[in-house]
Motif scaffolding. Sequence first.
Motif, PDB file in Angstrom:
ATOM      1  N   MET A  58       0.800  -1.167   0.000  1.00 16.44           N
ATOM      2  CA  MET A  58       0.000   0.000   0.000  1.00 16.44           C
ATOM      3  C   MET A  58       0.857   1.251   0.000  1.00 16.44           C
ATOM      4  N   ASN A  59       0.541   2.082  -0.921  1.00 17.25           N
ATOM      5  CA  ASN A  59       1.243   3.344  -1.055  1.00 17.25           C
ATOM      6  C   ASN A  59       0.671   4.357  -0.063  1.00 17.25           C
ATOM      7  N   PRO A  60       1.567   5.134   0.494  1.00 17.54           N
ATOM      8  CA  PRO A  60       1.046   6.156   1.418  1.00 17.54           C
ATOM      9  C   PRO A  60       0.248   7.192   0.637  1.00 17.54           C
ATOM     10  N   THR A  61      -0.757   7.678   1.284  1.00 18.55           N
ATOM     11  CA  THR A  61      -1.614   8.687   0.643  1.00 18.55           C
ATOM     12  C   THR A  61      -1.020  10.064   0.873  1.00 18.55           C
ATOM     13  N   HIS A  62      -1.588  11.022   0.171  1.00 14.95           N
ATOM     14  CA  HIS A  62      -1.146  12.407   0.344  1.00 14.95           C
ATOM     15  C   HIS A  62      -1.351  12.861   1.784  1.00 14.95           C
ATOM     16  N   THR A  63      -2.394  12.425   2.389  1.00 14.42           N
ATOM     17  CA  THR A  63      -2.679  12.796   3.779  1.00 14.42           C
ATOM     18  C   THR A  63      -1.621  12.227   4.693  1.00 14.42           C
ATOM     19  N   ASP A  64      -1.226  10.959   4.439  1.00 15.33           N
ATOM     20  CA  ASP A  64      -0.170  10.345   5.257  1.00 15.33           C
ATOM     21  C   ASP A  64       1.155  11.104   5.086  1.00 15.33           C
ATOM     22  N   ASN A  65       1.473  11.445   3.846  1.00 17.00           N
ATOM     23  CA  ASN A  65       2.705  12.205   3.577  1.00 17.00           C
ATOM     24  C   ASN A  65       2.650  13.586   4.248  1.00 17.00           C
ATOM     25  N   LEU A  66       1.502  14.240   4.205  1.00 21.41           N
ATOM     26  CA  LEU A  66       1.327  15.552   4.832  1.00 21.41           C
ATOM     27  C   LEU A  66       1.573  15.448   6.329  1.00 21.41           C
ATOM     28  N   LYS A  67       0.973  14.426   6.960  1.00 21.61           N
ATOM     29  CA  LYS A  67       1.149  14.233   8.401  1.00 21.61           C
ATOM     30  C   LYS A  67       2.617  13.965   8.733  1.00 21.61           C
ATOM     31  N   SER A  68       3.239  13.159   7.905  1.00 21.20           N
ATOM     32  CA  SER A  68       4.644  12.826   8.136  1.00 21.20           C
ATOM     33  C   SER A  68       5.519  14.080   8.029  1.00 21.20           C
ATOM     34  N   ASN A  69       5.283  14.856   6.979  1.00 23.43           N
ATOM     35  CA  ASN A  69       6.065  16.083   6.775  1.00 23.43           C
ATOM     36  C   ASN A  69       5.804  17.103   7.889  1.00 23.43           C
ATOM     37  N   LEU A  70       4.554  17.226   8.306  1.00 22.23           N
ATOM     38  CA  LEU A  70       4.235  18.155   9.398  1.00 22.23           C
ATOM     39  C   LEU A  70       4.885  17.698  10.708  1.00 22.23           C
ATOM     40  N   GLY A  71       4.937  16.403  10.913  1.00 23.26           N
ATOM     41  CA  GLY A  71       5.601  15.859  12.107  1.00 23.26           C
ATOM     42  C   GLY A  71       7.084  16.176  12.106  1.00 23.26           C
ATOM     43  N   GLU A  72       7.716  15.999  10.931  1.00 20.26           N
ATOM     44  CA  GLU A  72       9.137  16.325  10.809  1.00 20.26           C
ATOM     45  C   GLU A  72       9.373  17.811  11.025  1.00 20.26           C
ATOM     46  N   ALA A  73       8.503  18.642  10.424  1.00 17.31           N
ATOM     47  CA  ALA A  73       8.636  20.093  10.585  1.00 17.31           C
ATOM     48  C   ALA A  73       8.501  20.464  12.062  1.00 17.31           C
ATOM     49  N   SER A  74       7.575  19.833  12.757  1.00 18.29           N
ATOM     50  CA  SER A  74       7.378  20.095  14.176  1.00 18.29           C
ATOM     51  C   SER A  74       8.615  19.699  14.978  1.00 18.29           C
ATOM     52  N   ASP A  75       9.187  18.552  14.651  1.00 20.41           N
ATOM     53  CA  ASP A  75      10.402  18.118  15.344  1.00 20.41           C
ATOM     54  C   ASP A  75      11.557  19.107  15.114  1.00 20.41           C
ATOM     55  N   HIS A  76      11.687  19.556  13.861  1.00 19.99           N
ATOM     56  CA  HIS A  76      12.762  20.510  13.543  1.00 19.99           C
ATOM     57  C   HIS A  76      12.528  21.849  14.255  1.00 19.99           C
ATOM     58  N   LEU A  77      11.289  22.282  14.340  1.00 21.22           N
ATOM     59  CA  LEU A  77      10.982  23.524  15.045  1.00 21.22           C
ATOM     60  C   LEU A  77      11.315  23.404  16.535  1.00 21.22           C
ATOM     61  N   LYS A  78      10.998  22.235  17.125  1.00 23.28           N
ATOM     62  CA  LYS A  78      11.327  22.013  18.539  1.00 23.28           C
ATOM     63  C   LYS A  78      12.837  22.053  18.751  1.00 23.28           C
ATOM     64  N   GLN A  79      13.583  21.419  17.837  1.00 18.42           N
ATOM     65  CA  GLN A  79      15.040  21.436  17.937  1.00 18.42           C
ATOM     66  C   GLN A  79      15.580  22.862  17.774  1.00 18.42           C
ATOM     67  N   ALA A  80      15.018  23.595  16.806  1.00 16.80           N
ATOM     68  CA  ALA A  80      15.464  24.978  16.580  1.00 16.80           C
ATOM     69  C   ALA A  80      15.190  25.836  17.814  1.00 16.80           C
ATOM     70  N   ALA A  81      14.025  25.662  18.429  1.00 15.89           N
ATOM     71  CA  ALA A  81      13.686  26.419  19.635  1.00 15.89           C
ATOM     72  C   ALA A  81      14.647  26.071  20.770  1.00 15.89           C
ATOM     73  N   GLY A  82      14.959  24.802  20.903  1.00  5.51           N
ATOM     74  CA  GLY A  82      15.915  24.381  21.940  1.00  5.51           C
ATOM     75  C   GLY A  82      17.284  24.983  21.721  1.00  5.51           C
ATOM     76  N   HIS A  83      17.747  24.938  20.456  1.00  6.23           N
ATOM     77  CA  HIS A  83      19.061  25.518  20.138  1.00  6.23           C
ATOM     78  C   HIS A  83      19.063  27.037  20.346  1.00  6.23           C
ATOM     79  N   ALA A  84      17.971  27.690  19.971  1.00  5.69           N
ATOM     80  CA  ALA A  84      17.877  29.141  20.164  1.00  5.69           C
ATOM     81  C   ALA A  84      17.910  29.482  21.652  1.00  5.69           C
ATOM     82  N   SER A  85      17.203  28.686  22.434  1.00  7.33           N
ATOM     83  CA  SER A  85      17.187  28.900  23.883  1.00  7.33           C
ATOM     84  C   SER A  85      18.586  28.746  24.466  1.00  7.33           C
ATOM     85  N   GLU A  86      19.306  27.720  24.046  1.00  2.00           N
ATOM     86  CA  GLU A  86      20.674  27.510  24.506  1.00  2.00           C
ATOM     87  C   GLU A  86      21.575  28.667  24.075  1.00  2.00           C
ATOM     88  N   ALA A  87      21.383  29.107  22.846  1.00  2.00           N
ATOM     89  CA  ALA A  87      22.203  30.216  22.335  1.00  2.00           C
ATOM     90  C   ALA A  87      21.955  31.486  23.148  1.00  2.00           C
TER      91      ALA A  87
END
Length: 122
Positions: free
Chosen positions: A1-30
């Motif tokens: 089964m191929n992932p649907t566009h909705t699955d890909n959207l959720k996956s990409n949004l999850g990754e973006a959220s993780d990167h934003l959390k990391q960026a916020a953590g790094h900014a806080s440390e800086a």
Amino acid sequence: MNPTHTDNLKSNLGEASDHLKQAAGHASEAFRSAASVAGDEARLGKAQVKADLADSALSGIAAMEEGAGAAREQVDMLMVKGQDLVDSAADLIRERPIASFGVAFAAGWIIAKLARSGGGDK
């Protein structure tokens, strides 16, 4: 089964959220690091200002001490010059006593005349 566009959207949004959390953590440390460094620099600057002010005060005290010594030197020089003038006047009086008496008498007479005329012209 191929992932649907909705699955890909959720996956990409999850990754973006993780990167934003990391960026916020790094900014806080800086920011914490920058604040720490700024505090250290401020303390160092404060210590340097205090040291410079202390050096300035010591230099001012030394200048005042030298000023007192210079004033004593000037007074001593004036005393020597005054003594030289007194000695010179004494020599002149010894050499020409009659002329000296005449000059002193004339000076006294002029001073008395000026003193009387200053108070009586009202």
